[in-house]
Design a protein around this motif. Structure first.
Motif, short mmCIF file in Angstrom:
data_model
loop_
_atom_site.label_atom_id
_atom_site.label_comp_id
_atom_site.label_asym_id
_atom_site.label_seq_id
_atom_site.Cartn_x
_atom_site.Cartn_y
_atom_site.Cartn_z
N ALA A 111 0.88 -1.31 0.13
CA ALA A 111 0.03 0.09 0.03
C ALA A 111 0.89 1.28 0.04
O ALA A 111 0.64 2.22 -0.90
CB ALA A 111 -1.05 -0.09 1.20
N GLN A 112 1.85 1.18 0.81
CA GLN A 112 2.78 2.50 0.87
C GLN A 112 3.40 2.87 -0.18
O GLN A 112 3.76 3.81 -0.93
CB GLN A 112 3.61 2.33 2.17
N THR A 113 3.99 1.63 -1.11
CA THR A 113 4.79 1.83 -2.02
C THR A 113 3.98 2.10 -3.23
O THR A 113 4.26 3.13 -4.24
CB THR A 113 5.59 0.55 -2.48
N TRP A 114 2.95 1.60 -3.27
CA TRP A 114 1.93 1.93 -4.72
C TRP A 114 1.23 3.19 -4.46
O TRP A 114 0.96 3.74 -5.44
CB TRP A 114 0.93 0.67 -4.69
N MET A 115 1.26 3.59 -3.28
CA MET A 115 0.65 4.98 -3.01
C MET A 115 1.61 6.12 -3.43
O MET A 115 1.21 7.07 -4.17
CB MET A 115 0.37 5.23 -1.36
N VAL A 116 2.92 5.73 -3.72
CA VAL A 116 3.79 6.88 -3.92
C VAL A 116 3.55 6.94 -5.45
O VAL A 116 3.88 7.93 -5.89
CB VAL A 116 5.41 6.50 -3.56
N PHE A 117 3.65 5.71 -6.05
CA PHE A 117 3.59 5.76 -7.65
C PHE A 117 2.08 6.36 -8.03
O PHE A 117 2.14 7.10 -8.90
CB PHE A 117 3.26 4.28 -7.95
N GLY A 118 0.92 6.20 -7.17
CA GLY A 118 -0.26 6.89 -7.48
C GLY A 118 0.08 8.16 -7.37
O GLY A 118 -0.56 9.00 -8.43
N MET A 119 0.46 8.97 -6.41
CA MET A 119 0.67 10.24 -6.26
C MET A 119 1.17 10.75 -7.47
O MET A 119 0.98 11.82 -7.99
CB MET A 119 1.18 10.81 -4.90
N ILE A 120 2.50 10.19 -7.70
CA ILE A 120 3.25 10.75 -9.00
C ILE A 120 2.34 10.57 -10.34
O ILE A 120 2.24 11.65 -11.02
CB ILE A 120 4.51 9.98 -9.01
N GLY A 121 1.90 9.48 -10.50
CA GLY A 121 1.31 9.35 -11.67
C GLY A 121 -0.17 10.08 -11.90
O GLY A 121 -0.61 10.53 -12.81
N GLY A 122 -0.75 10.19 -10.52
CA GLY A 122 -2.06 10.93 -10.52
C GLY A 122 -1.95 12.43 -10.87
O GLY A 122 -2.59 12.78 -11.64
N PHE A 123 -0.85 12.85 -10.21
CA PHE A 123 -0.35 14.31 -10.51
C PHE A 123 -0.01 14.60 -12.09
O PHE A 123 -0.54 15.57 -12.70
CB PHE A 123 0.74 14.97 -9.62
N CYS A 124 0.70 13.60 -12.76
CA CYS A 124 1.17 13.83 -14.01
C CYS A 124 -0.35 13.74 -15.03
O CYS A 124 -0.37 14.45 -15.95
CB CYS A 124 1.94 12.65 -14.44
N PHE A 125 -1.27 12.85 -14.55
CA PHE A 125 -2.66 12.89 -15.27
C PHE A 125 -3.48 14.36 -15.14
O PHE A 125 -3.72 14.55 -16.12
CB PHE A 125 -3.49 11.82 -14.88
N ILE A 126 -3.32 14.80 -13.94
CA ILE A 126 -4.04 16.17 -13.54
C ILE A 126 -3.49 17.10 -14.66
O ILE A 126 -4.09 17.87 -15.26
CB ILE A 126 -3.71 16.59 -12.21
N VAL A 127 -2.06 16.93 -14.86
CA VAL A 127 -1.41 17.91 -15.91
C VAL A 127 -2.00 17.60 -17.28
O VAL A 127 -2.38 18.66 -17.83
CB VAL A 127 0.10 17.84 -15.99
N ILE A 128 -2.15 16.35 -17.39
CA ILE A 128 -2.77 16.04 -19.13
C ILE A 128 -4.32 16.61 -19.04
O ILE A 128 -4.47 16.97 -19.97
CB ILE A 128 -2.68 14.50 -19.10
N GLN A 129 -4.77 16.25 -17.93
CA GLN A 129 -6.25 16.69 -17.76
C GLN A 129 -6.49 18.43 -17.82
O GLN A 129 -7.29 18.76 -18.85
CB GLN A 129 -6.99 16.20 -16.54
N LEU A 130 -5.54 18.78 -17.53
CA LEU A 130 -5.50 20.49 -17.54
C LEU A 130 -5.48 20.83 -19.14
O LEU A 130 -5.98 21.81 -19.53
CB LEU A 130 -4.30 21.18 -16.83
N ILE A 131 -4.49 20.01 -19.81
CA ILE A 131 -4.17 20.50 -21.35
C ILE A 131 -5.49 20.14 -21.95
O ILE A 131 -5.99 20.95 -22.91
CB ILE A 131 -3.02 19.51 -21.78
N LEU A 132 -6.10 18.99 -21.43
CA LEU A 132 -7.50 18.83 -22.33
C LEU A 132 -8.51 19.84 -21.99
O LEU A 132 -9.14 20.07 -23.10
CB LEU A 132 -7.90 17.35 -21.97
N ILE A 133 -8.72 20.10 -20.84
CA ILE A 133 -9.64 21.17 -20.72
C ILE A 133 -9.29 22.64 -21.40
O ILE A 133 -10.16 23.13 -21.73
CB ILE A 133 -9.57 21.30 -19.23
N ILE A 134 -7.93 23.00 -21.45
CA ILE A 134 -7.69 24.05 -22.02
C ILE A 134 -7.72 24.08 -23.44
O ILE A 134 -8.36 25.05 -24.11
CB ILE A 134 -6.18 24.54 -21.62
#
Length: 448
Positions: free
Chosen positions: A156-179
């Protein structure tokens, strides 16, 4: 009738177990390019993964499982020996979401690796991308089942770190799509107004802009009312105030003469859409602020709060938008060309030709429900597409489990989640201002 059903069954079998593109076996469905149908099928797969993950967080599900006889902590009649019982607690809660999304993410990463270097649908790997849907779903289901056998340990702890990094990267992509959506919407409506000089299009532009700005201003007032107080909550006041200032600056930049010279169709409609999304991000961040500065939750804890539901709805819209949208001139300055299908190659113009339906099918255009439009070159980067979906899976996981503070009974107070969301709002405004300033800053580059 039997012949029709036989053809339908054959088409479904080829779609599920063979390399044929999914035709959906429906005469009412319009013809479309395989680049579009394939992306929609992967989007459907991701939606089903999200629904499954949501079910495991359903309130009361963990208590209901205690009544099941084969569960180790069952309160029902002991009909099954203890040695044959399983720990059903692992089948629900945030750990279940982690395991489900782990399997789905690995599937998309595997697909991304397989599709490296594919240039056209003539590549033998194109069948894997566009077909074998039944096998793909079985692979994902098997992966999810297998993920539940992973020892808890540090998973859980290890996968959460991957999740936070990957989730934030997708937020950037989602921002690009919305713009990109904001620019494309304005480009479409302004061009129609310029072509027709219709007062109806002008009124629609004005009404859409005023509606978005009105909702933004109303929302900001409500944020001050429900998330601040006269003494204290200084951080919340700072977030609301700085974002208000930033959206005003972004709106002013959009109508500067230097920007208008290079982008005549730039205006306040795009700014109003971006402002409304920044308002949502600000509200979402403040929902994770300390309880003393949150006068809406009232201390209630829920796995499905309003801002998480709205976040998932925006995610679904972003996925559907990326699946059916073709790249336009705005895509070059929003850096979304790899996400969206290229115009001409990707799609909708190819349908008008009528003879495109024979590509790779050997039939007539009237018979072809899905035609091959990537024989010369792919309409979008297949590898990057699967990377985006892998990141989207991580974003789902982190959104459902409240980012840095995972729990089956999620607490709304979460400083890490708050800072991720407020940083996303600043990044959104920064990206939007970049799309306005880039053509003026680099006049020698072709952004059209």
């Amino acid at each position: 009738m039997g012949a029709v059903l036989g053809l339908c069954s054959a088409a479904q079998l080829a779609c599920c177990c063979g390399s044929a593109a999914c035709s959906l076996c429906c005469s009412a469905c319009p013809s479309c390019a395989n680049s579009t149908s394939t992306r929609l099928m992967y989007t459907l797969m991701l939606l089903l993964v999200m629904i499954t993950a949501c079910v495991t967080l359903a309130p009361g599900l963990q208590n209901d499982l205690r009544k099941v006889p084969f569960c180790a902590n069952s309160t029902g009649t002991a009909l099954i020996p203890g040695s044959l019982k399983v720990d059903c607690d692992q089948a629900v809660g945030y750990l279940a979401v982690y395991r489900i999304c782990f399997a789905a993410c690995l599937f998309f990463v595997l697909m991304a690796l397989i599709m490296i270097g594919v240039r056209s649908s003539k590549d033998p790997r194109a069948g894997i991308q566009n077909g074998f849907w039944g096998i793909k779903y079985l692979l994902v289901i098997g992966g999810i089942i297998g993920a539940f056998f992973i020892p808890e340990g540090q998973f859980a702890q290890t996968w959460m770190v991957f999740g936070m990094i990957g989730g934030f990267c997708f937020i950037v992509i989602q921002l690009i799509l919305i713009i990109d959506f904001a620019h494309s919407w304005a480009e479409n409506w302004v061009s129609k107004y310029e072509e027709t000089q219709s007062r109806g299009w002008y009124a629609a532009l004005l009404l859409a802009m005023l509606t978005c700005f009105t909702l933004t201003i109303t929302g900001i007032v409500l944020l001050y009312v429900f998330y601040t107080k006269s003494s204290g909550c200084d951080l919340s006041k700072f977030f609301i105030s700085i974002n208000l200032i930033l959206v005003v600056i972004a709106s002013a930049v959009s109508i500067l003469p230097a920007v208008q010279e290079h982008q005549p169709r730039s205006g306040l409609l795009q700014s109003s859409v971006v402002s409304l999304y920044v308002l949502y991000l600000t509200w979402s961040a403040l929902s994770n602020a300390s309880a003393e500065c949150n006068f809406i939750s009232g201390g209630n804890q829920s796995s499905f709060d309003k801002q998480s539901v709205i976040g998932l709805v925006i995610w679904v819209c972003s996925m559907l938008y990326s699946s059916i949208r073709t790249a336009s001139s705005s895509s070059k300055i929003t850096m979304s060309e790899h996400i969206l299908a290229k115009e001409g190659s990707g799609g909708y113009g190819s349908i008008e030709g009528g003879d495109s339906g024979e590509a790779g099918r050997g039939g007539t255009s009237e018979e072809a429900k899905v035609f091959d439009n990537e024989a010369d070159s792919v309409a979008y980067s297949w590898t990057f597409f699967h990377i985006v979906f892998a990141l989207a899976t991580l974003y789902i996981m982190m959104t459902l489990t409240n980012w840095y503070n995972p729990s089956s009974e999620l607490s709304k107070e979460n400083a890490a989640s708050m800072w991720i969301k407020i940083t996303s709002s600043w990044l959104c405004i920064g990206l939007y201002i970049w799309t306005l300033a880039a053509p003026a800053v680099f006049p020698d580059r072709d952004f059209s």
